[in-house]
Design an enzyme around this catalytic site. Sequence first.
Site, PDB file in Angstrom:
ATOM      1  CG  MET A 180      -1.934  -1.186   1.169  1.00  0.00           C
ATOM      2  SD  MET A 180      -3.003  -1.294   2.613  1.00  0.00           S
ATOM      3  CE  MET A 180      -4.071   0.104   2.345  1.00  0.00           C
ATOM      4  CD  GLU A 181       2.240   1.337   2.957  1.00  0.00           C
ATOM      5  OE1 GLU A 181       2.807   0.301   2.545  1.00  0.00           O
ATOM      6  OE2 GLU A 181       1.238   1.314   3.692  1.00  0.00           O
ATOM      7  CG  ASP A 204      -0.987 -12.048   2.975  1.00  0.00           C
ATOM      8  OD1 ASP A 204      -0.330 -11.109   3.483  1.00  0.00           O
ATOM      9  OD2 ASP A 204      -1.790 -11.884   2.041  1.00  0.00           O
TER      10      ASP A 204
END
EC number: 2.4.2.1
Length: 235
Positions: A180-181, A204
Amino acid sequence: MSFHLAAKQGEVAETVLLPGDPLRAKYIAETYLENPVCYNQVRGMFGYTGVYKGKQISVQGTGMGMPSISIYITELIEEYGVKHLIRIGTCGSIHPHVKVMDLILAMSASTNSGMNHKRLPGIDFAPTADFDLLQKAYKIALEKKQSIQVGSVFTSDFFYELSSADYKLLAKYQMLAVEMETAALYTIAAKHGVKALSMLTVSDHVFTKEMISSEQKEKMLHDMFEVALETAVSV
Ligand SMILES: O=P(O)(O)O[C@H]1O[C@H](CO)[C@@H](O)[C@H]1O
Ligand SMILES: O=c1cc[nH]c(=O)[nH]1
């Protein structure tokens, strides 16, 4: 002080490691750095500076998502003169060749965020890692016999909303994992002409739902922290 960081001038090193989780920043500082000094606790987003193998290194939590990391890295670069930024994060594999516990060095990051469309109207910018940091980290990870993947990742504004069909489409275009970054990190580093690299432990697998255990996570994060710290001292 900047708006979100309490550090005084000179308290942040030129090279900063960037975990999403601020407690990971505290752990790294207390475990790996000599004489760690906490320069930031504003909003609980811990930032520390200490010494690793003779070199000043900082480690700063960024929070989750592009808006949050954008705030911290903008202030680190503009207010404190940071020159090398190394994200140390986790990600979910979406690719059949990428296993949990692999270490991904993100060469580039596509995104569903609208931030870069606002920043660069009419352009689909390609956020890209710094080659010098990438090749140094790759060599160090190889020497440590880590299971490494180098390739493109997907930086998502969503943790939950993407469908299996979305992930399959991304994998078809050889994106290895979601996080997410990274797209924000590479874009803002490019804007300021500084160096950035994102390294990600696969925590995961989005399709198989396999997740690493907490013991495995501790070991894999340790391996990634060592690669990041060795890369940081080599620049
Ligand atoms: O482990 P971190 O660095 O936080 O990275 C990943 O984990 C968070 C989601 O759980 C997002 O920030 C994602 O990018
Ligand atoms: O953003 C993330 C991080 C870890 N695992 C995921 O599936 N997504």
